[in-house]
Scaffold this motif. Structure first.
Motif, short mmCIF file in Angstrom:
data_model
loop_
_atom_site.label_atom_id
_atom_site.label_comp_id
_atom_site.label_asym_id
_atom_site.label_seq_id
_atom_site.Cartn_x
_atom_site.Cartn_y
_atom_site.Cartn_z
N ARG A 113 56.31 8.36 63.08
CA ARG A 113 56.11 9.57 63.25
C ARG A 113 56.41 9.92 64.99
NH1 ARG A 113 54.74 13.13 60.13
NH2 ARG A 113 54.46 12.57 57.89
N GLU A 157 60.07 15.51 62.26
CA GLU A 157 58.75 14.64 62.67
C GLU A 157 58.83 13.20 62.89
OE1 GLU A 157 56.40 15.22 59.19
OE2 GLU A 157 56.10 17.24 59.72
N ASP A 169 54.18 14.72 65.97
CA ASP A 169 55.17 14.87 64.81
C ASP A 169 56.28 15.79 65.29
OD1 ASP A 169 54.00 13.69 62.68
OD2 ASP A 169 52.89 15.20 62.22
#
Length: 441
Positions: free
Chosen positions: A408, A54, A434
């Motif tokens: 992220r 992610e 992600d």
């Protein structure tokens, strides 16, 4: 049969990233054209973004393969976006995912439909929002706990949608803008007000905040003034006392929650700022004293200009969509749109991107960019408002808002240069959230 085969292949293609990750190869190499990795700074001419799981691991100039990185397997997935302009996943700081109607139609729907109906409505709107390139949203009020549950389902990857920070149900005084009983027969009031979102007096307002926090709210939403859609002829000025507003903000901050404030009139904006609010939503009427107070307290301004698009389009489809004093307020709102933003920009107020989608149309969130630029921001400032600045407002700037190692892996890709023409953001071709490809051409 050809159509069936095509659908099966598309479904399989959508699952390939998840299958690869499950097999242990969670590396993704994204080769980009121009990369606006840190909005507000100059873009890179071309770049490679290395993602593991992610998170972003590394960002380098030029187009690189797996052999350019230590410990990356040769069969790492490569996402070829060399012909696209890439920027961070977008953030909308003001949406209502359960809402897709307005005026009398929405009022009727609220008593003829139940929680299950709104749950599906919210799921559909969340998917539209993600497909538009918005990988994070702040949902500022609904009923029945629908979006609280949707937030958790999306986080668990049970449903597609943006990352959600949710306010639960918004708080106002009795007869205030978000009193859910407005416009309904008194015989229905007890049933409609079951969630106890109205408060009167400081102690009662503390209770209302604690109620939303107990339900799991990430942020608190309150109204200090009347609203355009309020079905009560009480105007757009202040509708909350100082001790009530201060009690709400202090209680929310005690529990580590930020406070977003619906406010149109300058008196209600000033009240919220003095109380320590974190953001003002709409902020339609400003004066010099309010702007000075705004600069002093460093709160964010979320203009939600897109509401006027929603009003215009619904009136074009149904001239009777809004009635009485609500229609008058809408006509006023359309006419005054953009004036406050021009004042705020000139006055040094910090701007964060938010649309009020639900009043405007879900999936059309990027329409706000064009209005922000029309009324005072540069394209670069508008993009920053929807990335780094919105992330700071939401308190997630260490995780989101730019394409940097450790953050992220949220990014979007478009076919043109949004710094030259911000309207290209209305057509997002690729969405990665992600580290997973959520949308592809």
């Amino acid at each position: 049969m050809r159509n069936l085969l095509r659908c099966c292949l598309l479904a399989l293609a959508a699952t390939l990233p998840a299958i690869a990750a499950a097999a242990g190869n969670d590396w993704l190499i994204v080769q980009t054209g121009p990369l606006l990795d840190r909005p507000g700074q100059a873009p890179r001419k071309s770049a490679t973004v290395l993602v593991r799981g992610e998170r972003i691991v590394e960002v380098r100039d030029g187009h690189l393969g797996a052999n350019a990185f230590a410990d990356v397997p040769a069969d790492a997935r490569v996402l070829d976006l060399r012909d696209r302009y890439v920027l961070p996943g977008l953030i909308d700081s003001h949406v209502h995912l359960t809402s897709d109607k307005a005026g009398a139609e929405a009022q009727l729907e609220s008593v003829t439909q139940g929680t299950a109906y709104y749950a599906y409505e919210a799921a559909v709107n969340a998917r539209k929002t993600l497909a538009a390139g918005f990988t994070t949203v702040r949902n500022l009020g609904d009923r029945g706990g629908v979006t609280l549950a949707l937030r958790d389902a999306i986080a668990a990857r049970k449903l597609p949608g943006p990352r959600i920070l949710d306010a639960g149900s918004a708080i106002s005084t009795t007869a205030g803008h978000m009193d859910p009983t407005l416009g309904f027969s008194e015989a229905l009031h007890d049933a409609i007000a079951a969630e106890q979102t109205t408060c009167d007096g400081a102690d009662d307002c503390r209770r209302a905040v604690r109620r939303q926090i107990a339900r799991g709210a990430d942020v608190i939403k309150m109204a200090t003034t009347g609203g355009v859609n309020s079905r009560i002829g009480a105007g757009l000025g202040q509708q909350m006392f100082e001790d009530e507003a201060r009690a709400i903000v202090e209680t929310a901050h005690l529990y580590g929650r930020k406070v977003a404030v619906h406010a149109h009139g300058a008196d209600g904006i000033a009240l919220a700022l003095r109380a320590g609010a974190d953001s003002i939503e709409h902020g339609t009427l400003l004066d010099a004293d309010t702007l000075a107070l705004w600069r002093k307290h460093r709160a964010w301004y979320v203009p939600t200009l897109s509401t006027v698009n929603g009003y215009k389009e619904r009136l074009a489809a149904n001239p009777g969509a809004y009635r009485g004093d609500v229609r008058e307020k809408i006509e006023w709102r359309i006419g005054i749109t953009g004036k406050a933003l021009r004042q705020a920009v000139a006055g040094g107020v910090r701007i964060a991107f938010g649309t009020d989608a639900g009043v405007s149309l879900h999936g059309r969130n990027a329409d706000e960019f064009e209005l922000l630029v029309e009324f005072g921001l540069t394209p670069a400032q508008a993009i920053r408002a929807a990335t780094l600045d919105a992330a700071e407002l939401l308190g997630v700037d260490k995780e989101l808002g730019s394409i940097e190692p450790g953050k992220r892996a949220d990014l979007v890709a478009v076919a043109g240069d949004p710094l030259a023409d911000v309207r290209v953001l209305k057509n997002v071709a690729w969405v990665v959230k992600d580290g997973r490809v959520e949308k592809a051409p």
